[in-house]
Structure formats: structure tokens, C-alpha cells
Design a protein around this motif. Structure first.
Motif, short mmCIF file in Angstrom:
data_model
loop_
_atom_site.label_atom_id
_atom_site.label_comp_id
_atom_site.label_asym_id
_atom_site.label_seq_id
_atom_site.Cartn_x
_atom_site.Cartn_y
_atom_site.Cartn_z
N ALA A 57 0.84 -1.21 0.00
CA ALA A 57 0.00 0.00 0.00
C ALA A 57 0.87 1.25 0.00
O ALA A 57 0.56 2.24 -0.68
N LEU A 58 1.96 1.23 0.74
CA LEU A 58 2.86 2.39 0.78
C LEU A 58 3.58 2.57 -0.55
O LEU A 58 3.81 3.70 -0.99
N ARG A 59 3.93 1.46 -1.20
CA ARG A 59 4.60 1.54 -2.51
C ARG A 59 3.65 1.92 -3.64
O ARG A 59 4.09 2.41 -4.68
N SER A 60 2.35 1.70 -3.45
CA SER A 60 1.38 1.88 -4.53
C SER A 60 1.14 3.33 -4.93
O SER A 60 0.62 3.59 -6.00
N ASP A 61 1.51 4.26 -4.09
CA ASP A 61 1.27 5.67 -4.38
C ASP A 61 2.62 6.40 -4.41
O ASP A 61 3.28 6.55 -3.38
#
Length: 90
Positions: free
Chosen positions: A16-20
Motif C-alpha cells: 500500500a505504501l509503494r502503490s502511491d
């Protein structure tokens, strides 16, 4: 629906942190811990916006009952106490 495991929850939180791209997730700069639905996020991010986005993304994950926020925003410039005092006076 089975309860998420610690490793699954941590993997989902990292994803989730890498997705944005606006979060600018730097592995090693942010540490995560998950136990009994409590997700603790600790470390440094570059901006207030990145912190807000990161917390929103991981709080929305399935299995996260509570979020412990220990994220700090990296200062734009490092100042000693005297410099901070002078800055505030001006």
C-alpha cells in the motif's frame, strides 16, 4: 473470512505504501509492526502530505483495527536550537 496473519498484513501495508508514488516510500525509513489488529508505523517521510497518504492507505487495509502513528516528517532543513529560536522571533 480468516483473520490476516502478521506477515500478510505487513506485506499488504508495504504494498500500500509503494502503490502511491506521492508517498515516496523508502524501505528502511519506515518500519511496520502488526499484532492483534494493531498496525504500528514508525519512521520518517518527506512531507506532511506523504504522511497523511501513508496513514490513509494502511488504515484502510483489511484486518487493521487500530493504527499507531509514530511517523515523523523529515525537517526541510536541520537547525540548532538557537537557529530555531531566531527563526521564530523573526
Amino acid at each position: 473470512m480468516p483473520l490476516p496473519t502478521e506477515s500478510t498484513s505487513l506485506d499488504e501495508a508495504r504494498a500500500a505504501l509503494r502503490s502511491d508514488a506521492r508517498i515516496r516510500f523508502e524501505p528502511g525509513a519506515v518500519h511496520l509492526a502488526f499484532a492483534d489488529g494493531f498496525l504500528t508505523v514508525e519512521g520518517e517521510v518527506a512531507t506532511v502530505a506523504a504522511k497523511k497518504l501513508a496513514l490513509e492507505r494502511i488504515a484502510a487495509l483489511p484486518g487493521v483495527v487500530s493504527l499507531v502513528d509514530r511517523l515523523r516528517v523529515r525537517p526541510s532543513s536541520v537547525m540548532e536550537d538557537g537557529e530555531i529560536r531566531d527563526h521564530l522571533r523573526n
